[in-house]
Design a protein around this motif. Structure first.
Motif, PDB file in Angstrom:
ATOM      1  N   THR A  13     -32.826  32.621  -3.533  1.00 22.92           N
ATOM      2  CA  THR A  13     -31.385  32.407  -3.170  1.00 22.92           C
ATOM      3  C   THR A  13     -30.804  33.436  -2.463  1.00 22.92           C
ATOM      4  O   THR A  13     -31.085  34.715  -2.894  1.00 22.92           O
ATOM      5  N   GLN A  14     -30.064  33.190  -1.376  1.00 24.38           N
ATOM      6  CA  GLN A  14     -29.330  34.095  -0.690  1.00 24.38           C
ATOM      7  C   GLN A  14     -27.772  33.975  -0.652  1.00 24.38           C
ATOM      8  O   GLN A  14     -27.423  32.882  -0.619  1.00 24.38           O
ATOM      9  N   LEU A  15     -27.042  35.136  -0.731  1.00 26.38           N
ATOM     10  CA  LEU A  15     -25.587  35.064  -1.024  1.00 26.38           C
ATOM     11  C   LEU A  15     -25.212  35.562   0.421  1.00 26.38           C
ATOM     12  O   LEU A  15     -25.379  36.987   0.721  1.00 26.38           O
ATOM     13  N   LEU A  16     -24.570  34.785   1.216  1.00 27.38           N
ATOM     14  CA  LEU A  16     -23.980  35.319   2.649  1.00 27.38           C
ATOM     15  C   LEU A  16     -22.528  35.570   2.693  1.00 27.38           C
ATOM     16  O   LEU A  16     -21.947  34.735   1.942  1.00 27.38           O
ATOM     17  N   VAL A  17     -22.142  36.521   3.140  1.00 23.80           N
ATOM     18  CA  VAL A  17     -20.838  36.981   3.158  1.00 23.80           C
ATOM     19  C   VAL A  17     -20.003  37.042   4.439  1.00 23.80           C
ATOM     20  O   VAL A  17     -20.759  37.631   5.306  1.00 23.80           O
ATOM     21  N   GLU A  18     -18.872  36.398   4.860  1.00 21.99           N
ATOM     22  CA  GLU A  18     -18.164  36.486   6.067  1.00 21.99           C
ATOM     23  C   GLU A  18     -16.809  36.694   6.097  1.00 21.99           C
ATOM     24  O   GLU A  18     -16.182  35.606   5.054  1.00 21.99           O
TER      25      GLU A  18
ATOM     26  N   PRO B 277     -18.423  40.226   6.931  1.00 18.89           N
ATOM     27  CA  PRO B 277     -19.471  40.956   6.456  1.00 18.89           C
ATOM     28  C   PRO B 277     -19.290  42.244   6.049  1.00 18.89           C
ATOM     29  O   PRO B 277     -19.884  43.425   6.288  1.00 18.89           O
ATOM     30  N   TRP B 278     -18.509  42.535   4.908  1.00 16.70           N
ATOM     31  CA  TRP B 278     -17.869  43.882   4.304  1.00 16.70           C
ATOM     32  C   TRP B 278     -17.995  43.835   2.880  1.00 16.70           C
ATOM     33  O   TRP B 278     -17.623  42.794   2.239  1.00 16.70           O
ATOM     34  N   ARG B 279     -18.494  44.892   2.327  1.00 19.50           N
ATOM     35  CA  ARG B 279     -18.450  45.139   1.004  1.00 19.50           C
ATOM     36  C   ARG B 279     -17.814  46.549   0.460  1.00 19.50           C
ATOM     37  O   ARG B 279     -18.226  47.663   1.253  1.00 19.50           O
ATOM     38  N   PRO B 280     -17.188  46.404  -0.485  1.00 22.93           N
ATOM     39  CA  PRO B 280     -16.490  45.659  -1.317  1.00 22.93           C
ATOM     40  C   PRO B 280     -15.496  44.600  -0.425  1.00 22.93           C
ATOM     41  O   PRO B 280     -15.012  45.518   0.355  1.00 22.93           O
ATOM     42  N   ALA B 281     -15.516  43.682  -0.799  1.00 24.72           N
ATOM     43  CA  ALA B 281     -14.124  42.817  -0.160  1.00 24.72           C
ATOM     44  C   ALA B 281     -12.794  43.425  -0.816  1.00 24.72           C
ATOM     45  O   ALA B 281     -12.908  43.988  -1.996  1.00 24.72           O
ATOM     46  N   VAL B 282     -11.998  43.113  -0.263  1.00 25.83           N
ATOM     47  CA  VAL B 282     -10.520  43.563  -0.607  1.00 25.83           C
ATOM     48  C   VAL B 282      -9.768  42.311  -0.929  1.00 25.83           C
ATOM     49  O   VAL B 282      -9.693  41.290  -0.340  1.00 25.83           O
ATOM     50  N   GLN B 283      -9.082  42.418  -2.148  1.00 23.68           N
ATOM     51  CA  GLN B 283      -8.316  41.463  -2.720  1.00 23.68           C
ATOM     52  C   GLN B 283      -7.238  40.996  -1.674  1.00 23.68           C
ATOM     53  O   GLN B 283      -6.711  41.769  -1.012  1.00 23.68           O
ATOM     54  N   TRP B 284      -7.049  39.645  -1.586  1.00 24.09           N
ATOM     55  CA  TRP B 284      -6.064  39.076  -0.598  1.00 24.09           C
ATOM     56  C   TRP B 284      -6.656  38.528   0.722  1.00 24.09           C
ATOM     57  O   TRP B 284      -6.273  37.874   1.304  1.00 24.09           O
ATOM     58  N   ASP B 285      -7.894  39.362   1.093  1.00 22.27           N
ATOM     59  CA  ASP B 285      -8.504  38.881   2.370  1.00 22.27           C
ATOM     60  C   ASP B 285      -9.194  37.337   2.046  1.00 22.27           C
ATOM     61  O   ASP B 285      -9.612  37.266   0.707  1.00 22.27           O
ATOM     62  N   ARG B 286      -9.255  36.920   3.023  1.00 17.76           N
ATOM     63  CA  ARG B 286     -10.405  35.434   2.870  1.00 17.76           C
ATOM     64  C   ARG B 286     -11.803  35.655   3.171  1.00 17.76           C
ATOM     65  O   ARG B 286     -12.017  35.858   4.239  1.00 17.76           O
ATOM     66  N   VAL B 287     -12.527  35.597   2.027  1.00 14.06           N
ATOM     67  CA  VAL B 287     -14.027  35.998   2.353  1.00 14.06           C
ATOM     68  C   VAL B 287     -14.727  34.532   2.039  1.00 14.06           C
ATOM     69  O   VAL B 287     -14.502  33.662   0.951  1.00 14.06           O
ATOM     70  N   THR B 288     -15.636  34.256   2.894  1.00 19.72           N
ATOM     71  CA  THR B 288     -16.254  32.892   2.652  1.00 19.72           C
ATOM     72  C   THR B 288     -17.851  33.261   2.352  1.00 19.72           C
ATOM     73  O   THR B 288     -18.191  34.135   2.918  1.00 19.72           O
ATOM     74  N   LEU B 289     -18.110  32.707   1.184  1.00 14.66           N
ATOM     75  CA  LEU B 289     -19.448  32.820   0.533  1.00 14.66           C
ATOM     76  C   LEU B 289     -20.291  31.458   0.711  1.00 14.66           C
ATOM     77  O   LEU B 289     -19.849  30.506   0.711  1.00 14.66           O
ATOM     78  N   THR B 290     -21.554  31.840   1.211  1.00 19.29           N
ATOM     79  CA  THR B 290     -22.601  30.767   1.476  1.00 19.29           C
ATOM     80  C   THR B 290     -23.628  31.188   0.451  1.00 19.29           C
ATOM     81  O   THR B 290     -24.371  32.095   0.756  1.00 19.29           O
ATOM     82  N   CYS B 291     -23.995  30.272  -0.318  1.00 14.86           N
ATOM     83  CA  CYS B 291     -25.185  30.066  -1.082  1.00 14.86           C
ATOM     84  C   CYS B 291     -26.412  29.410  -0.313  1.00 14.86           C
ATOM     85  O   CYS B 291     -26.209  28.031  -0.140  1.00 14.86           O
ATOM     86  N   GLN B 292     -27.591  29.952  -0.102  1.00 15.47           N
ATOM     87  CA  GLN B 292     -28.524  29.326   0.537  1.00 15.47           C
ATOM     88  C   GLN B 292     -29.723  29.514  -0.284  1.00 15.47           C
ATOM     89  O   GLN B 292     -29.938  30.395  -0.941  1.00 15.47           O
ATOM     90  N   GLY B 293     -30.668  28.256  -0.259  1.00 16.68           N
ATOM     91  CA  GLY B 293     -31.723  28.137  -0.960  1.00 16.68           C
ATOM     92  C   GLY B 293     -32.309  26.862  -0.780  1.00 16.68           C
ATOM     93  O   GLY B 293     -31.864  25.955  -0.227  1.00 16.68           O
ATOM     94  N   SER B 294     -33.513  26.654  -1.722  1.00 17.47           N
ATOM     95  CA  SER B 294     -34.069  25.481  -1.408  1.00 17.47           C
ATOM     96  C   SER B 294     -33.303  24.347  -2.551  1.00 17.47           C
ATOM     97  O   SER B 294     -32.485  24.677  -3.419  1.00 17.47           O
ATOM     98  N   GLY B 295     -33.665  23.107  -2.233  1.00 15.01           N
ATOM     99  CA  GLY B 295     -32.915  22.151  -3.209  1.00 15.01           C
ATOM    100  C   GLY B 295     -31.910  21.187  -2.559  1.00 15.01           C
ATOM    101  O   GLY B 295     -31.797  21.415  -1.223  1.00 15.01           O
ATOM    102  N   THR B 296     -31.453  20.583  -3.256  1.00 15.48           N
ATOM    103  CA  THR B 296     -30.370  19.559  -2.754  1.00 15.48           C
ATOM    104  C   THR B 296     -29.040  20.455  -2.163  1.00 15.48           C
ATOM    105  O   THR B 296     -28.565  20.993  -2.919  1.00 15.48           O
TER     106      THR B 296
END
Length: 114
Positions: free
Chosen positions: A13-18, A20-39
């Motif tokens: 499983t991979q967690l992608l961040v856009e 791409p900065w860490r740590p994210a700062v509160q009130w920023d809009r950060v999109t997380l995408t979870c990739q892996g096998s399965g449905t």
């Protein structure tokens, strides 16, 4: 609801961040995408260790906390990929680094937020 398709066939499983900065700062809009096998659309999301939501493989977060995901077949996203969203007070500075693996000798751009 409707969930967009995500890439399948990954062995972990991979967690992608856009963006791409860490740590994210509160009130920023950060999109997380979870990739892996399965449905597609079978992702379980966790915030601060508690089950937070289930369904779409993409979520947008703005609130402080630590986020991770779980995909059937490949399991939890690895700890080094978990996203921490940090509160930002007027007198704080936050040093952000790219959300990718860094190796000694790499040239890297840092962001200082305040």
């Amino acid at each position: 609801g409707w969930c967009p398709l995500s890439p399948t066939g990954a062995q972990t499983t991979q967690l992608l961040v856009e963006p791409p900065w860490r740590p994210a700062v509160q009130w920023d809009r950060v999109t997380l995408t979870c990739q892996g096998s399965g449905t597609a659309g079978a992702t379980t999301w966790y915030k601060d260790g508690q089950r937070w939501g289930q369904g779409c493989d993409n979520v947008t977060v703005t609130e402080r906390g630590t986020y991770r995901c779980d995909r059937p077949g490949t399991g939890h996203s690895p700890p080094h990929q978990h996203l921490r969203v940090t509160p930002l007070s007027p007198d704080w500075l936050v040093l952000q680094v790219p959300a990718r693996a860094l190796l000694e000798g790499d040239t890297v751009t840092l962001r200082c937020r305040g």
